[in-house]
Structures are given as structure tokens and as C-alpha cells.
Design an enzyme around this catalytic site. Structure first.
Site, PDB file in Angstrom:
ATOM      1  CD  GLU A   1      -3.964   1.780   5.207  1.00 40.76           C
ATOM      2  OE1 GLU A   1      -5.020   1.930   4.550  1.00 40.76           O
ATOM      3  OE2 GLU A   1      -2.878   2.242   4.835  1.00 40.76           O
TER       4      GLU A   1
ATOM      5  CB  CYS B   1     -11.811  -1.658   4.864  1.00 41.58           C
ATOM      6  SG  CYS B   1     -10.281  -2.341   4.178  1.00 41.58           S
TER       7      CYS B   1
END
Length: 495
Positions: free
Chosen positions: A225, A263
Site C-alpha cells: 500500500e 497517501c
């Protein structure tokens, strides 16, 4: 770097062979079958829920120490996310782990087929510093739900949260099956030298490459991720009220979650030239409304995590042409690790601020002649983790979906896809691979095993040698599901 200490149950002090010893215990626990039962999985999930409820104030304090997060932000982005995820998994784990029936071709009659989810085994989870509670515990929920034993390695860059997890998890969860290991790069390297059945990593591309290289040795499956430069397309909305709502959502989605250190946060905005000045004025107005007139007195916004990241962001702004593009903000305070919400108009596209993920409170506004040029702009760069678009143009929405690639697409809002347990969360290309959240977390830490059951009744001789034309015709008909032809062939009428 050595971490010393005796450890408390599942919290490991790293000295000598303690890593190998602890991993050995975890693997023995998994092989005993204890973690496979629904009762064990539910007990751990309920204990995790109790951990959150009992320690809410401690979690708030740890997040305040590490990142300066306000309790409201901490609950919204950390505690609330994990509580919701635990409850969702508790209510669905029986359904997820149950075998699923599968239909079989005629050639297998009489027989039964099913898909049986089984845990992968011993999994390693690396979590990130920007959401040090939710990004640590959300994958753990999936690993537990799937019936695995777990090592959680929290980020050393959020030391208060890492310490909280290491000291608290052993008091609630099964320490023979779930352990927390603290430490820096040396401990991470030591962990990566071990054999795992799955590695789950959240962090930066540079560290992801190290993780991937280590996983190759044992052919370990990995979920990565990452992030990337998540764009926001801002179309010229005809309704003033829609525009006002959209601007609020951009400001909230850019500076609300960890002050841009997210993110899936907004990295830059694409807008038509004729609308840019109006958008910037609305952004300024909303920033002041949310965070106050005096930047130095801002209290409802997170700090930069540490001096290294502060200097990295400061360096982005020091490039002369980038500094000249600042139209709002730019105030910095190194002692408080504070950078004011900053807006830039058309910084150079080859500057680092437009080639690397910003991961901070800086927002470039990039102008275009026509908003539909945004598709080509986005496609000229690596695939982002998230793409946002504010538009009421349905044809434009269809073009965005069909002509761009990203981990997710959200229309007319920012970041909310992260808290939806029914949607997968994950990247594509350089923004990562693999997915989790809800059932997708269960799947990430499971293997779907095909199971075929047959009896000794009705053996079809054409399956076996010696071969002849009759058997070739038989197999052709079986594979083509020509039932009438098969019957005639078996009756000897089509030889």
C-alpha cells in the site's frame, strides 16, 4: 540497532535470537489449529474492540504526542475507523469463512465442488506513521478474521503510538498468536530475513522495494500500500452552492487528515485557467474559516511528523520558481514542526513538488485551457492511489472512469472511500497492489482452496487409455456439453 528488554507477553524485546524464538512460537500456535476456529477469531476481534474502548484517552494522547492530532481528528481517522472495521468483521466472519458451493461440469458427475477459504499462516504487517493506529490495526483485523497468526511492526517514526500498541495489545489479545515487535530499520531487516506466509506493507516506495526484494527469497506473497500524486479535477460547477461545498471538501480532504500527510490526500488540483483565481480565493476563505486568521495559533491541525519530513517539505518550497508560485501561506516554524496550509499556482511541472508525492500541507493548483485536458495530464504520470473529480458532467465522469487508471475514483468528495468497508482499498501500478478493508481484508490474508468430492459410482471408461476415435468424440462432446450427442454416442449410434 538493538532493542533490549524482557518484553511483556506479545511485546518482544529484540536481543539475540528473540525474533526467531517468537516467530517459532507463533508458527507452532498456527499449526496447532487454534487460530482457525470461528470462536478464536471472534474472541480476538471482541478483545480488540474492548482495547479501543478501554484506552480511548491513551490513544488520543499518543496521537497528540506523535502528530499533534486533535481528539476529534483522532477519532474520525483512527479510532472510529478501527471500531467500525472490527464490528463489520465480527458480523460477517462466519459468512466469510464458510465453504462456498461451486457447480461442476457434467464429466465430474456424481461429484460436489466447493471453495474453502483457509488462512495463509504466519503474516507480517508493517504499518505507517501517518495513521499509526488505524493503519496498524485495520490489517490486523483482516489477518485475525482470516485465522492467521500475526506479527505487527509499528512505525518507529510514531514512537508513542508504537509503544502504546506494544504494551497494550498483549493485555487483550492472544500473545501466543499475535505479537508486536518494535524497532527501527535493523529490526525490520531482521524480520524480513525470516520466512513468512504473507507480508503486508504500508509506506514509501523506497522501503517497499526492500520488502519486495526480501520476499522474493521465500516467494512470499506481498500486499503493498503506497500512495502517489493523487489528483483532484475541479470542473466549473454551475451552482454556487455546489462550488462552496466542493471547496470545503477539498480543504477538509487536503489539510484535515494529518495536515496533508496522507497517501490518499489531495496532492494537486487541476482547474481551468478562467476559474483558477475564483477557486483560490474560495480556498483561502475556507482555510481561514476552518483554521483561523493567525496561522501561528492554529490548534486544529496536525504537525509535521519529524524534522526530516519538515526539512523535506521546506526544501520543496525553497526552489526559486516554486517559491515564486506561492499565492497563499508559506509560513514555517521549525521548532513547532509547523508549515502553514500553502497554495501554489502553476509551479514548474518539472520541479520536485510536481514529480514527487508531496505528503504535506502544500497544494499546487495547475491550470488548463479545458478541463478535459486533465485526463491526458493524469495519464502522463504514474497511476495514483486515488483520483478525485468534482463535476456534474456525466459524460466527463464516464471518460474519467474509462480513460484513466487509479486505485480508486471518487466523484464530488474527498477521502471518504477509505472508511467504506464494502469497497476495496488499494493501489495500482506504482501506487501499490493488493487490496483490503472488510471482506477484501479477509481475502488478502486467505487462500481460496478448491475442494472436489467424488464417489466411486459411475466410472466413465473413455477417460482412460487405450485411446481410439470413439473416446476422442466422447471427450469433445463432454467438453462442449452436447447432451444429445453424448447420449447418442453412449448408445453407439454416432460411432
Amino acid at each position: 540497532m538493538k532493542m533490549t528488554g524482557s518484553g511483556v507477553n506479545g511485546m518482544i524485546g529484540m536481543e539475540g535470537g528473540r525474533v526467531e524464538e517468537s516467530i517459532g512460537e507463533l508458527r507452532r500456535t498456527f499449526r496447532s489449529g487454534e487460530t482457525r476456529s470461528a470462536a478464536w477469531r471472534k474472541a480476538q476481534l471482541k478483545a480488540l474492540l474492548q482495547l479501543l474502548r478501554d484506552n480511548e484517552n491513551k490513544i488520543f494522547e499518543a496521537l497528540k504526542q506523535d502528530l499533534g492530532k486533535h481528539p476529534v481528528e483522532s477519532y474520525r481517522d483512527e479510532l472510529g475507523v478501527v471500531e467500525k472495521s472490527v464490528k463489520y468483521s465480527l458480523s460477517h466472519v462466519d459468512e466469510w469463512m464458510a465453504p462456498k458451493k461451486s457447480s461442476l461440469p457434467l464429466i465430474f458427475f456424481p461429484g460436489k465442488g466447493q471453495v474453502l477459504p483457509e488462512p495463509l499462516g504466519l503474516v507480517l504487517i508493517f504499518s505507517s506513521w501517518n495513521f499509526p493506529i488505524s493503519l496498524a490495526l485495520d490489517p490486523v483485523i483482516g489477518a485475525i478474521s482470516a485465522g492467521n497468526s500475526v506479527v505487527l511492526k509499528p512505525s518507529e517514526q510514531a514512537p508513542a503510538c508504537s509503544s502504546f500498541l506494544a504494551n497494550t495489545i498483549p493485555l487483550y489479545l492472544d500473545s501466543k498468536a499475535i505479537k508486536v515487535i518494535e524497532g527501527g530499520a535493523a529490526i525490520s531487516q531482521q524480520l524480513l530475513q525470516q520466512k513468512w506466509d504473507k507480508i503486508f506493507f504500508t509506506g514509501s516506495p523506497s522501503v517497499a522495494r526492500i520488502v519486495m526484494s526480501a520476499a522474493v527469497k521465500h516467494l512470499t506473497p506481498v500486499t503493498i500500500e503506497l500512495g502517489g500524486k493523487c489528483p483532484t479535477i475541479f470542473d466549473n460547477l454551475s451552482s454556487p452552492s455546489d462550488t462552496e461545498v466542493a471547496v470545503k471538501r477539498v480543504v477538509g480532504g487536503k489539510w484535515g487528515p494529518c495536515n496533508g500527510q496522507a497517501c490518499i490526500g489531495v496532492d494537486y488540483v487541476l482547474v481551468e485557467e478562467k476559474f483558477a483565481s475564483h477557486l483560490i480565493e474560495m480556498l483561502k476563505k475556507t482555510i481561514k474559516k476552518f483554521y483561523g486568521e493567525n496561522p501561528k495559533e492554529l490548534k486544529d491541525i496536525s504537525k509535521i511528523v519529524n524534522k526530516h519530513h519538515f526539512q523535506r517539505l521546506h526544501n520543496l518550497l525553497k526552489e526559486p520558481l516554486v517559491a515564486a508560485s506561492i499565492v497563499h501561506g508559506g509560513l514555517i516554524d521549525e521548532e513547532k514542526l509547523f508549515i502553514e496550509p500553502t497554495i501554489l499556482l502553476d509551479p514548474p511541472l518539472d520541479a520536485e513538488i510536481m514529480t514527487e508525492e508531496i505528503f504535506g500541507p502544500l497544494l499546487p493548483i495547475i491550470t488548463l485551457k479545458n478541463i478535459e485536458e486533465s485526463i491526458e495530464f493524469i495519464n502522463s504520470r504514474p497511476k495514483p492511489l486515488a483520483l478525485y473529480a468534482f463535476t456534474n458532467d456525466e459524460a466527463f465522469k464516464r471518460r474519467i472512469l474509462s480513460e484513466t487508471s487509479s486505485g480508486s475514483v471518487t466523484f464530488n468528495d474527498i477521502i471518504i472511500q477509505f472508511v467504506c468497508d464494502t469497497l476495496p482499498f488499494g493501489g495500482v501500478g506504482q501506487s501499490g497492489f493488493g487490496r483490503y478493508h472488510g471482506k477484501y481484508s479477509f481475502d488478502t490474508f486467505s487462500h481460496e482452496k478448491a475442494v472436489l468430492r467424488r464417489s466411486f459410482f459411475l466410472e466413465l471408461e473413455p477417460r482412460f487409455p487405450p485411446w481410439n476415435d470413439f473416446k476422442l468424440k466422447f471427450i469433445r462432446l463432454v467438453y462442449s456439453f452436447d447432451y444429445l450427442g453424448l447420449i447418442l454416442l453412449l448408445l453407439g449410434l454416432k460411432r
